[in-house]
Design a protein around this motif. Structure first.
Motif, short mmCIF file in Angstrom:
data_model
loop_
_atom_site.label_atom_id
_atom_site.label_comp_id
_atom_site.label_asym_id
_atom_site.label_seq_id
_atom_site.Cartn_x
_atom_site.Cartn_y
_atom_site.Cartn_z
N CYS A 70 0.85 -1.20 0.00
CA CYS A 70 0.00 0.00 0.00
C CYS A 70 0.88 1.24 0.00
O CYS A 70 2.11 1.15 0.07
CB CYS A 70 -0.94 0.00 1.20
SG CYS A 70 -0.11 0.09 2.78
N ASN A 78 1.48 3.36 2.22
CA ASN A 78 2.25 3.55 3.45
C ASN A 78 3.56 2.75 3.45
O ASN A 78 4.44 3.02 4.27
CB ASN A 78 1.43 3.18 4.67
CG ASN A 78 0.25 4.10 4.85
OD1 ASN A 78 0.26 5.23 4.36
ND2 ASN A 78 -0.77 3.63 5.53
N ASP A 79 3.69 1.75 2.58
CA ASP A 79 4.91 0.94 2.51
C ASP A 79 6.02 1.63 1.73
O ASP A 79 7.14 1.14 1.68
CB ASP A 79 4.62 -0.42 1.85
CG ASP A 79 3.64 -1.24 2.66
OD1 ASP A 79 3.56 -1.02 3.89
OD2 ASP A 79 2.96 -2.11 2.07
N LYS A 90 9.00 3.92 0.57
CA LYS A 90 10.18 4.54 1.18
C LYS A 90 10.85 5.40 0.12
O LYS A 90 11.39 4.89 -0.85
CB LYS A 90 11.16 3.49 1.68
CG LYS A 90 10.59 2.55 2.72
CD LYS A 90 10.71 3.17 4.09
CE LYS A 90 10.39 2.15 5.15
NZ LYS A 90 9.11 2.29 5.75
#
Length: 192
Positions: free
Chosen positions: A183, A185-186, A188
């Motif tokens: 998702c 939020n993963d 980086k």
């Protein structure tokens, strides 16, 4: 006299012409194994074709392949419809005909169905020395996919549509479709 690189290209082209990629009785795994031995880039392209066919048979509609958004190449962008329980609605010929008729009559046939745009990363591996295909999707790659998804939905004016990120892993064991593999939020993002 041909160089070895040109010779390999010629062999691949001849092999594909003679086998028409799927071959006579060859399974996708056998064809994939033969192609992996030839060239990894070419094997990746074949893996994407296999994944696209797999998704279409599973009820997804392919919108774009190898699309570039924000300098990130998305392997497959497709759409699917899910019912109120989250189950995939198969887009067979009857479903498409009903959708067409309802669009003509200005009736919404998918009152209880949710449209989802799916961004698919296809990973192919031959052998296990480099890990599983799904392990090859790094947080940086996730960030690029999230950025590409935002760009795609903005350019296509798709505000409010559901977005999902999947992985189709192809290896010696076969094809695995991992829904909701990651998702937003993963992601980086690298620091400058």
């Amino acid at each position: 006299m041909r160089s070895s690189a040109a010779s390999d290209v010629y062999k691949r082209q001849a092999y594909c012409r003679s086998k028409r990629v799927w071959g006579n009785a060859d399974t996708p795994q056998i064809v994939y194994r033969k192609l992996c031995e030839m060239n990894t880039r070419f094997a990746g392209d074949i893996g994407e074709k296999i994944a696209a066919e797999y998704l279409e048979k599973d009820g997804y509609k392919i919108l774009e392949r190898n699309a570039k958004y924000c300098d990130c190449e998305v392997d497959i962008i497709c759409e699917c419809y899910t019912d109120e329980n989250g189950n995939l609605i198969k887009q067979n010929a009857k479903f498409r005909f009903e959708k067409f008729v309802h669009e003509l009559l200005k009736i919404n046939p998918l009152k209880k169905a949710e449209r989802t745009i799916v961004f698919v990363e296809v990973k192919t591996r031959y052998g296990s020395e480099f890990g599983t295909p799904e392990e090859a999707v790094t947080p940086y790659k996730v960030a690029r996919y999230v950025t590409a998804a935002k760009s795609y939905t903005t350019q296509k004016h798709l505000s409010g549509v559901n977005v999902r990120f999947d992985i189709v892993a192809i290896d010696d064991e076969g094809i695995r479709h991992i829904e909701n593999a990651f998702c937003a939020n993963d992601a980086k993002y690298p620091r400058n």
